[in-house]
Design a protein around this motif. Structure first.
Motif, mmCIF file in Angstrom:
data_model
loop_
_atom_site.group_PDB
_atom_site.id
_atom_site.type_symbol
_atom_site.label_atom_id
_atom_site.label_comp_id
_atom_site.label_asym_id
_atom_site.label_seq_id
_atom_site.Cartn_x
_atom_site.Cartn_y
_atom_site.Cartn_z
ATOM 1 N N LEU A 1 0.819 -1.226 0.000
ATOM 2 C CA LEU A 1 0.000 0.000 0.000
ATOM 3 C C LEU A 1 0.848 1.270 0.000
ATOM 4 C CD1 LEU A 1 -2.741 -1.344 2.431
ATOM 5 C CD2 LEU A 1 -3.018 -0.875 -0.013
ATOM 6 N N VAL A 2 2.175 1.118 -0.107
ATOM 7 C CA VAL A 2 3.076 2.282 -0.236
ATOM 8 C C VAL A 2 4.038 2.025 -1.405
ATOM 9 C CG1 VAL A 2 3.034 2.923 2.217
ATOM 10 C CG2 VAL A 2 4.757 1.328 1.409
ATOM 11 N N THR A 3 4.670 3.104 -1.872
ATOM 12 C CA THR A 3 5.652 2.965 -2.951
ATOM 13 C C THR A 3 7.028 2.712 -2.359
ATOM 14 O OG1 THR A 3 4.394 4.454 -4.364
ATOM 15 C CG2 THR A 3 6.723 4.190 -4.899
ATOM 16 N N TRP A 4 7.728 1.711 -2.896
ATOM 17 C CA TRP A 4 9.064 1.375 -2.411
ATOM 18 C C TRP A 4 10.118 1.939 -3.367
ATOM 19 C CZ3 TRP A 4 9.754 -0.984 2.312
ATOM 20 C CH2 TRP A 4 8.557 -1.341 2.958
ATOM 21 N N ASP A 5 11.327 2.103 -2.828
ATOM 22 C CA ASP A 5 12.382 2.754 -3.619
ATOM 23 C C ASP A 5 12.656 2.058 -4.954
ATOM 24 O OD1 ASP A 5 12.642 4.603 -1.657
ATOM 25 O OD2 ASP A 5 14.610 3.949 -0.931
ATOM 26 N N LEU B 1 3.374 -6.817 -18.544
ATOM 27 C CA LEU B 1 2.740 -7.418 -17.363
ATOM 28 C C LEU B 1 3.603 -7.085 -16.155
ATOM 29 C CD1 LEU B 1 0.859 -9.381 -15.787
ATOM 30 C CD2 LEU B 1 2.347 -11.255 -16.541
ATOM 31 N N GLU B 2 3.006 -6.409 -15.163
ATOM 32 C CA GLU B 2 3.763 -6.115 -13.938
ATOM 33 C C GLU B 2 3.290 -7.027 -12.814
ATOM 34 O OE1 GLU B 2 3.579 -2.076 -12.366
ATOM 35 O OE2 GLU B 2 5.005 -2.594 -10.780
ATOM 36 N N LEU B 3 4.246 -7.645 -12.129
ATOM 37 C CA LEU B 3 3.933 -8.527 -10.999
ATOM 38 C C LEU B 3 4.092 -7.733 -9.699
ATOM 39 C CD1 LEU B 3 6.072 -11.612 -12.174
ATOM 40 C CD2 LEU B 3 3.597 -11.283 -12.487
ATOM 41 N N GLY B 4 3.174 -7.877 -8.772
ATOM 42 C CA GLY B 4 3.281 -7.198 -7.465
ATOM 43 C C GLY B 4 3.321 -5.690 -7.615
ATOM 44 N N SER B 5 2.339 -5.121 -8.308
ATOM 45 C CA SER B 5 2.364 -3.689 -8.665
ATOM 46 C C SER B 5 2.281 -2.754 -7.464
ATOM 47 C CB SER B 5 1.193 -3.353 -9.597
ATOM 48 O OG SER B 5 1.309 -4.047 -10.804
ATOM 49 N N GLY B 6 1.694 -3.194 -6.362
ATOM 50 C CA GLY B 6 1.590 -2.321 -5.191
ATOM 51 C C GLY B 6 0.749 -1.084 -5.492
ATOM 52 N N ALA B 7 1.286 0.087 -5.144
ATOM 53 C CA ALA B 7 0.520 1.337 -5.306
ATOM 54 C C ALA B 7 0.442 1.780 -6.768
ATOM 55 C CB ALA B 7 1.149 2.429 -4.444
ATOM 56 N N CYS C 1 -1.723 -9.666 -5.569
ATOM 57 C CA CYS C 1 -2.553 -10.745 -5.018
ATOM 58 C C CYS C 1 -3.491 -10.240 -3.928
ATOM 59 C CB CYS C 1 -1.661 -11.841 -4.432
ATOM 60 S SG CYS C 1 -0.649 -11.267 -3.051
ATOM 61 N N HIS C 2 -3.229 -9.025 -3.407
ATOM 62 C CA HIS C 2 -3.914 -8.590 -2.188
ATOM 63 C C HIS C 2 -5.110 -7.706 -2.538
ATOM 64 C CE1 HIS C 2 -4.463 -6.791 1.747
ATOM 65 N NE2 HIS C 2 -3.657 -7.714 2.251
ATOM 66 N N SER C 3 -6.286 -8.007 -1.956
ATOM 67 C CA SER C 3 -7.497 -7.284 -2.375
ATOM 68 C C SER C 3 -7.431 -5.782 -2.046
ATOM 69 C CB SER C 3 -8.737 -7.927 -1.766
ATOM 70 O OG SER C 3 -8.586 -7.945 -0.372
ATOM 71 N N GLN D 1 -6.036 -9.773 -10.620
ATOM 72 C CA GLN D 1 -5.680 -10.434 -9.364
ATOM 73 C C GLN D 1 -4.817 -11.627 -9.753
ATOM 74 O OE1 GLN D 1 -8.742 -11.140 -6.490
ATOM 75 N NE2 GLN D 1 -7.076 -11.343 -5.020
ATOM 76 N N LEU D 2 -3.551 -11.569 -9.389
ATOM 77 C CA LEU D 2 -2.615 -12.614 -9.831
ATOM 78 C C LEU D 2 -1.717 -12.991 -8.657
ATOM 79 C CD1 LEU D 2 -0.539 -12.340 -13.129
ATOM 80 C CD2 LEU D 2 0.340 -13.411 -11.069
ATOM 81 N N ASP D 3 -1.955 -14.173 -8.137
ATOM 82 C CA ASP D 3 -1.149 -14.683 -7.016
ATOM 83 C C ASP D 3 -0.130 -15.663 -7.600
ATOM 84 O OD1 ASP D 3 -0.113 -16.122 -4.844
ATOM 85 O OD2 ASP D 3 -1.953 -15.844 -3.686
ATOM 86 N N TRP D 4 1.149 -15.394 -7.397
ATOM 87 C CA TRP D 4 2.196 -16.232 -7.994
ATOM 88 C C TRP D 4 2.082 -17.691 -7.563
ATOM 89 C CZ3 TRP D 4 6.125 -12.476 -5.384
ATOM 90 C CH2 TRP D 4 5.893 -11.189 -5.870
ATOM 91 N N ASP D 5 1.500 -17.910 -6.375
ATOM 92 C CA ASP D 5 1.437 -19.282 -5.871
ATOM 93 C C ASP D 5 0.319 -20.097 -6.510
ATOM 94 O OD1 ASP D 5 3.600 -18.970 -4.138
ATOM 95 O OD2 ASP D 5 2.329 -17.941 -2.679
ATOM 96 N N VAL D 6 -0.651 -19.418 -7.114
ATOM 97 C CA VAL D 6 -1.776 -20.202 -7.656
ATOM 98 C C VAL D 6 -1.992 -20.015 -9.156
ATOM 99 C CG1 VAL D 6 -3.022 -20.290 -5.447
ATOM 100 C CG2 VAL D 6 -3.507 -18.434 -7.022
ATOM 101 N N ALA E 1 8.889 -6.291 -12.383
ATOM 102 C CA ALA E 1 8.498 -6.340 -10.968
ATOM 103 C C ALA E 1 9.499 -5.511 -10.175
ATOM 104 C CB ALA E 1 8.494 -7.779 -10.456
ATOM 105 N N ALA E 2 9.019 -4.827 -9.140
ATOM 106 C CA ALA E 2 9.905 -4.033 -8.285
ATOM 107 C C ALA E 2 9.683 -4.388 -6.827
ATOM 108 C CB ALA E 2 9.638 -2.534 -8.488
ATOM 109 N N ASP E 3 10.764 -4.514 -6.121
ATOM 110 C CA ASP E 3 10.769 -4.787 -4.685
ATOM 111 C C ASP E 3 9.892 -5.968 -4.285
ATOM 112 O OD1 ASP E 3 11.416 -4.621 -2.023
ATOM 113 O OD2 ASP E 3 11.421 -2.448 -2.048
ATOM 114 N N VAL E 4 10.138 -7.075 -4.948
ATOM 115 C CA VAL E 4 9.382 -8.278 -4.618
ATOM 116 C C VAL E 4 10.292 -9.376 -4.039
ATOM 117 C CG1 VAL E 4 7.431 -7.903 -6.181
ATOM 118 C CG2 VAL E 4 9.523 -8.920 -7.059
ATOM 119 N N LEU E 5 11.528 -9.015 -3.705
ATOM 120 C CA LEU E 5 12.466 -10.013 -3.143
ATOM 121 C C LEU E 5 12.729 -9.680 -1.678
ATOM 122 C CD1 LEU E 5 15.220 -9.968 -5.950
ATOM 123 C CD2 LEU E 5 13.249 -11.478 -5.762
#
Ligand SMILES: C[S@@+](CC[C@H](N)C(=O)[O-])C[C@H]1O[C@@H](n2cnc3c(N)ncnc32)[C@H](O)[C@@H]1O
Length: 330
Positions: free
Chosen positions: A136-140, A162-168, A189-191, A225-230, A246-250
């Protein structure tokens, strides 16, 4: 304004404006230069100009940053003024009084100025982690990847991203506004993250696909809605991506493993017999997590190379954090 004052304002004002609108890195404001300049000046013009470029900026009036941030900023500005001048400057105290009377909401705004003169304004949480997510916030790393993208628009022009884990949504919105992709798929993945993301896309004047009329200038924008696990390989193939980012997903070993699994599935998504390009940006917080990522890429048979660092810093993120982008050959 004296001639040397106007020269100083040319240097100081954009820096204050950019940093304040983004409501980030309060410590990295050019306070020292301001203090020196205040010592040399007798009139209030410089501080009044700074007020106009920050708390009274039209973008901030419309979409205010967090109350805490504005309070800390104004308190520091008053401290600098008082250290040099004995006469109080009413406008500073009035601005602070206004902020002190405002209660802190759980959401605030951050605005990022783009080199094109356009801006990206985001509604973000005032807490780094809330509703059990960091999205819910922007990461560096999102800012770092957006900078790189804006300096390399050909990597995205007329392509489906396609962006994974787009966040804000900062990276995607900057790409949509400056790099001319033909289609952009934001995903998470998060509603709560998805709900905020949809709001931020609309806040920035883009339409979501269902609302789109045929405007060839704008990319087709969707939120998935895209959950990498499913997510399955056929679901990923249906996006038809030319580029995956993707950014800041590690940030922990579990997400690294999930991410590599989804990248492996994406490597089978051929379009015109080609797998998508992939760019993963991250802040090097824990070298072991980064090492795990490159090791897992090796095990998955995904070659990678580090993208050279860019030195044209457009956004005010933490000066000392080490950032990286890996280009993967899926
Ligand atoms: C640290 S945030 C980064 C957000 C944004 N990219 C940025 O840099 O500002 C990580 C994001 O990854 C998402 N995420 C984490 N695990 C995920 C998973 N298994 N599937 C999809 N998204 C996931 C989170 O919901 C969150 O939005």
């Amino acid at each position: 304004m004296a001639p040397e004052e106007s020269t100083e304002a040319v240097r100081l004002l954009p820096s204050f404006e950019r940093r304040f609108l983004a409501a980030r890195a309060l410590r990295s404001f050019p306070w020292q230069s301001l203090e020196e300049k205040l010592r040399d000046s007798s009139g209030p013009e410089l501080l009044l100009n700074i007020l106009q470029k920050t708390v009274k900026h039209p973008l901030c009036v419309k979409h205010p940053p967090s109350v805490k941030y504005a309070r800390c900023f104004l308190s520091e500005l008053i401290r600098k003024h008082e250290a040099v001048h004995t006469e109080p400057l009413d406008e500073l105290y009035e601005a602070l009084a206004e902020v002190l009377m405002t209660t802190e909401p759980t959401q605030c705004h951050r605005s990022y100025l783009l080199p094109s003169g356009d801006s990206v304004t985001l509604s973000e949480s005032t807490a780094i982690i809330s509703h059990g997510t960091t999205g819910l916030v922007t990461w560096d790393a999102a800012l770092y990847l957006a900078e790189w993208a804006m300096q390399n628009p050909a990597a995205f022009a007329h392509r489906t991203v396609l962006e994974l884990g787009s966040g804000a949504g900062l990276t995607g919105l900057a790409i949509c506004k400056t790099c001319r992709p033909s289609a952009y798929i934001f995903s998470d993945c998060h509603s709560c993250v998805l709900e905020q993301l949809r709001g931020n896309i609309l806040l920035n004047g883009l339409s979501l696909e269902a609302d789109v009329t045929d405007d060839s200038e704008s990319p087709r924008v969707t939120v998935a809605q895209l959950d990498w696990d499913v997510v399955t390989a056929p679901q990923l193939a249906a996006f038809q991506p030319d580029v995956v980012i993707a950014a800041d997903v590690l940030y922990c070993p579990e997400t690294v493993l999930s991410l590599v699994r989804v990248l492996q599935r994406l490597s089978a998504c051929l379009k015109n017999q080609q797998a998508p390009d992939a760019y993963i940006a991250f802040t090097v917080r824990n070298p072991e997590t980064c090492q795990l990522f490159t090791n897992e890429l090796g095990i998955a048979g995904i070659p990678w190379e580090a993208v050279p660092h860019h030195d044209q810093k457009l956004f005010p993120y933490e000066e000392h954090s080490e950032m990286a982008i890996l280009k993967l050959t899926l």
